[in-house]
Design an enzyme around this catalytic site. Structure first.
Site, short mmCIF file in Angstrom:
data_model
loop_
_atom_site.label_atom_id
_atom_site.label_comp_id
_atom_site.label_asym_id
_atom_site.label_seq_id
_atom_site.Cartn_x
_atom_site.Cartn_y
_atom_site.Cartn_z
N THR A 97 -12.88 -66.68 123.11
CA THR A 97 -13.61 -66.76 121.56
C THR A 97 -14.72 -65.63 121.52
O THR A 97 -14.74 -64.83 122.30
CB THR A 97 -14.35 -68.03 121.71
OG1 THR A 97 -15.54 -68.20 122.72
CG2 THR A 97 -13.44 -69.38 122.17
N LYS A 126 -18.06 -61.50 125.87
CA LYS A 126 -19.42 -60.76 126.54
C LYS A 126 -20.67 -61.88 126.60
O LYS A 126 -21.24 -61.36 127.53
CB LYS A 126 -19.58 -59.53 125.60
CG LYS A 126 -18.67 -58.62 125.93
CD LYS A 126 -18.50 -57.46 124.88
CE LYS A 126 -17.53 -58.15 123.82
NZ LYS A 126 -17.09 -57.22 122.70
N GLU A 150 -13.24 -58.51 133.88
CA GLU A 150 -12.88 -56.92 133.66
C GLU A 150 -12.82 -56.59 131.94
O GLU A 150 -13.26 -55.50 131.76
CB GLU A 150 -11.41 -56.72 134.16
CG GLU A 150 -11.15 -55.25 134.25
CD GLU A 150 -11.99 -54.42 134.70
OE1 GLU A 150 -12.38 -54.41 135.98
OE2 GLU A 150 -12.40 -53.49 133.80
N GLY A 207 -8.83 -54.40 114.59
CA GLY A 207 -9.31 -55.31 115.26
C GLY A 207 -10.39 -54.59 116.36
O GLY A 207 -10.51 -55.35 117.47
N ASP A 221 -23.34 -54.74 120.76
CA ASP A 221 -22.17 -54.95 121.58
C ASP A 221 -22.32 -54.03 123.00
O ASP A 221 -22.05 -54.64 124.13
CB ASP A 221 -20.98 -54.39 121.00
CG ASP A 221 -19.72 -54.41 121.77
OD1 ASP A 221 -19.11 -55.47 122.06
OD2 ASP A 221 -19.31 -53.47 122.23
N LYS A 225 -22.71 -55.23 126.98
CA LYS A 225 -21.97 -54.33 128.07
C LYS A 225 -22.77 -53.67 129.28
O LYS A 225 -22.53 -53.86 130.33
CB LYS A 225 -20.93 -53.35 127.49
CG LYS A 225 -19.89 -54.02 126.83
CD LYS A 225 -19.18 -53.02 125.87
CE LYS A 225 -17.88 -53.72 124.98
NZ LYS A 225 -17.31 -53.10 124.02
N GLY A 322 -9.39 -53.27 121.38
CA GLY A 322 -8.17 -53.36 120.70
C GLY A 322 -7.48 -54.75 121.50
O GLY A 322 -7.90 -54.70 122.41
#
Ligand code: HSE
Length: 339
Positions: A97, A126, A150, A207, A221, A225, A322
């Site tokens: 999701t 994430k 991963e 995407g 984002d 990460k 992607g």
């Protein structure tokens, strides 16, 4: 048979179903892994549970025609995501999701439920690992299952497991890289004369961009990460709010041209370092000299360099966003769990 419940059926969920459908036979022959999706639950795409396994080619064709997984001719329809996790009989929950870096929801509740029921979890989301990796890993350990992530960083290009598993025996003292595909794509296109808004729209259509693209262009984002890498690879305990952050919304074509005249490129650089036992992290645009390998990582390509005590610098470059690329990261976690 390894039974999978797929929670989320957006770009990544659909790509995972497609890649699994293409690879099903190969996974069986090369790895002995007989993987089948037994349930799918998507926020706006319906839900479907078929205990003996969904025929993926059939599902994807009927989804393409009707826009809902409930057009599949057999199976139980209409369950919500938590019911799907509880009732699917799946061994592995693949949680794909959308990312929410403030609450982690709905992924966090899905993952807690699955792990506490003794199901392995693989996620590309994430939010939950950026906010609660240590809690979720602890829950997985308590229940004797795996929590693998991963594809949360650089999609299927090895990043998390490279630092956590492959480089074991080295001490990772820091890392630096380009780990957001959308912003790298926008910066590359702006250099070629593309307008900011049109390029962002293109990244959304392809995407790459998050549902709310502010997550990409304002650096959130990459922050998520960085936190995931620092906490899983360097043993830190950072929260997204601990990371210094600046996105690319202030970068103009003039700034890009000026940098180019000085033989430099502007890149959104994410990094973390350890000093006196304290890990600090930052995401910000930087002018990178053309002789630096990072200056030549363009488009949606990502790159990550780990600074280690034993091997010195170890760099990986590859596709970082992607649907298909992310699906491959999920498949690699699936094989790792099966092994
Ligand atoms: N929006 C993300 C990116 C997707 O552009 O890198 C992959 O995490």
């Amino acid at each position: 048979m390894t039974k999978i419940a797929l929670i989320g059926f957006g770009v990544v969920g659909q790509s995972f179903a497609r890649v699994l459908s293409q690879k099903q036979q190969e996974l069986k022959e090369l790895h002995g892994l007989d993987a089948h999706i037994v349930a799918i639950s998507g926020r706006s795409k319906g839900s479907l549970m078929v205990k003996e396994g969904i025929e993926l080619e059939h599902l994807l064709a009927s989804f393409e025609d009707n826009g809902t997984v409930e057009s599949y001719p057999t199976g139980i329809k209409g369950l919500d995501s938590i019911q799907t996790i509880k009732e699917s009989g799946a061994d592995v929950v693949v949680e794909v999701t959308g990312t929410n870096l403030e609450t982690g929801e709905p992924g966090l509740s899905h993952i807690r439920k699955a792990l506490s029921m003794g199901k392995h979890v693989i996620t590309c989301n994430k939010g939950p690992p950026a906010l609660a990796y240590n809690e979720l890993k602890g829950l997985a350990d308590e229940n004797g299952v795996k929590f693998r992530i991963e594809s949360t960083v650089m999609a299927g290009t090895p990043a998390v497991n490279l630092g956590k598993e492959t480089l074991a025996g080295n001490k990772v003292n820091g890392f630096k890289g380009i780990i957001n595909g959308t912003t790298n794509y926008i910066l590359t296109k702006m250099e070629q004369g593309g307008g900011y808004d049109a390029t962002l729209k293109e990244a959304q259509e392809l995407g790459y961009a998050e549902a709310d693209p502010a997550g990409d262009v304002e650096g959130w984002d990459a922050v998520g990460k960085v936190v995931i890498l620092a906490n899983t690879v360097m043993g830190a305990d950072l929260k997204p709010s601990d990371v210094e952050r600046e996105g690319i919304t202030g970068i103009t074509p003039t700034m890009i041209d000026e940098a180019k005249r000085e033989n430099m490129r502007i890149k959104l650089i994410a990094q973390a370092h350890i000093e006196d036992g304290v890990v600090s992290a930052k995401v910000a645009p930087e002018r990178v000299h053309m002789t630096d390998p990072l200056a030549n990582v363009n488009g949606t390509m990502n790159a990550l360099t780990y600074m280690t005590d034993g091997l010195q610098d170890v760099t990986v470059i590859g596709r970082g966003a992607g649907g298909v690329e992310t699906a491959h990261g999920i498949i690699s976690d699936l094989i790792a769990i099966y092994r």
